[in-house]
Design a protein around this motif. Structure first.
Motif, short mmCIF file in Angstrom:
data_model
loop_
_atom_site.label_atom_id
_atom_site.label_comp_id
_atom_site.label_asym_id
_atom_site.label_seq_id
_atom_site.Cartn_x
_atom_site.Cartn_y
_atom_site.Cartn_z
N TYR A 131 52.40 -17.49 32.73
CA TYR A 131 53.73 -16.33 32.06
C TYR A 131 52.96 -16.16 30.73
CZ TYR A 131 57.89 -15.52 32.45
OH TYR A 131 60.05 -14.87 32.14
N LYS A 132 52.57 -16.61 30.37
CA LYS A 132 51.67 -16.72 28.43
C LYS A 132 50.75 -15.38 28.69
CE LYS A 132 53.04 -20.94 26.54
NZ LYS A 132 52.69 -22.15 25.07
N PHE A 133 50.17 -15.58 29.46
CA PHE A 133 49.03 -14.86 29.47
C PHE A 133 49.45 -12.81 29.73
CE2 PHE A 133 45.48 -12.76 32.08
CZ PHE A 133 44.57 -12.79 31.54
N LEU A 134 50.47 -13.14 31.33
CA LEU A 134 50.91 -12.31 31.50
C LEU A 134 51.92 -11.33 30.62
CD1 LEU A 134 51.66 -9.96 33.87
CD2 LEU A 134 53.55 -11.50 34.62
N LYS A 163 59.08 -4.60 23.78
CA LYS A 163 58.98 -4.12 25.11
C LYS A 163 57.92 -5.24 25.77
CE LYS A 163 57.71 0.35 22.49
NZ LYS A 163 56.68 1.07 22.53
N ALA A 164 56.95 -5.93 25.30
CA ALA A 164 56.43 -7.24 26.40
C ALA A 164 57.66 -7.70 26.96
CB ALA A 164 55.86 -7.77 25.71
N LEU A 165 58.71 -8.07 26.13
CA LEU A 165 59.37 -9.54 26.68
C LEU A 165 60.86 -8.16 27.35
CD1 LEU A 165 61.46 -11.91 26.49
CD2 LEU A 165 62.47 -10.19 24.64
N ARG A 171 63.80 -16.73 24.67
CA ARG A 171 64.01 -19.05 24.37
C ARG A 171 62.33 -19.02 24.10
NH1 ARG A 171 66.72 -21.44 20.73
NH2 ARG A 171 65.65 -24.09 21.70
N PHE A 172 62.10 -18.50 24.73
CA PHE A 172 60.26 -18.98 25.36
C PHE A 172 59.18 -18.03 24.51
CE2 PHE A 172 56.39 -18.99 28.33
CZ PHE A 172 56.78 -20.34 28.18
N PHE A 173 59.72 -16.95 24.39
CA PHE A 173 58.52 -16.01 23.93
C PHE A 173 59.39 -15.70 22.25
CE2 PHE A 173 58.01 -14.83 28.14
CZ PHE A 173 56.64 -15.28 28.37
N GLN A 186 59.61 -16.65 16.27
CA GLN A 186 58.70 -15.90 16.52
C GLN A 186 57.46 -16.42 17.26
OE1 GLN A 186 58.18 -12.40 15.24
NE2 GLN A 186 60.43 -12.73 14.78
N LYS A 187 57.98 -17.03 18.16
CA LYS A 187 57.21 -17.67 18.95
C LYS A 187 55.59 -16.31 19.91
CE LYS A 187 59.63 -21.04 20.37
NZ LYS A 187 60.52 -22.13 21.77
N TRP A 188 56.00 -15.67 19.96
CA TRP A 188 55.30 -14.71 20.20
C TRP A 188 53.90 -14.40 19.43
CZ3 TRP A 188 54.01 -10.03 17.86
CH2 TRP A 188 55.09 -9.45 16.91
N LYS A 189 54.04 -14.52 18.01
CA LYS A 189 52.88 -14.36 17.33
C LYS A 189 51.88 -15.56 18.03
CE LYS A 189 54.76 -12.57 13.56
NZ LYS A 189 55.68 -12.60 11.98
#
Length: 133
Positions: free
Chosen positions: A2-5, A25-27, A75-77, A81-84
């Motif tokens: 999921y993170k890789f996607l 946009k990715a979210l 919450r996951f991304f 700032q978890k996406w960073k």
């Protein structure tokens, strides 16, 4: 996976246009895929169980499903700032930038879309008049 996607979709948007909103946009793309998966499951559930369409596809069910997917992905991304960290994790490790991973992510997205189209097709082929109560 999921993170890789998320990372791959992030990279696609970053390659298209570097305006700084790639993570949003990715979210949105991940949310769309998640909602498509949920709707796909709902359609297959209706086809298999022959349940009343109005019970499964009510406005409340669709809204709750979409809201849940959006909140979980937020919450996951994006929360804190978890996406960073996710982007940094995959950029620092060159093993994740291989063709096998790219192919797997592409097949996953294509699989979701094909499954959705197939479920709508099967949904249209059922003679619902036989199941009216």
């Amino acid at each position: 996976m999921y993170k890789f996607l998320f990372y791959k979709i992030y990279c696609i948007f970053k390659a298209i246009n570097e305006e700084g909103w790639e993570h949003i946009k990715a979210l949105i793309a991940i949310n769309a895929l998640g909602i498509m998966i949920c709707i796909d499951f709902m359609i297959w559930w209706i086809i298999i169980t022959k349940n009343d369409i109005n019970l499964v596809f009510s406005d409340v069910n669709i809204s709750i499903t979409a809201f849940t997917v959006v909140i979980i992905n937020y919450r996951f991304f994006l929360h804190d700032q978890k996406w960073k960290n996710i982007v940094k994790e995959f950029e620092d490790n060159p093993n994740y930038n291989n063709k096998k991973g790219n192919l797997l992510a592409a097949l996953f997205v294509i699989g979701i879309i094909v499954s959705m189209v197939l479920s709508f097709y099967c949904f249209s082929q059922v003679e619902w008049a036989l199941y009216d109560s």
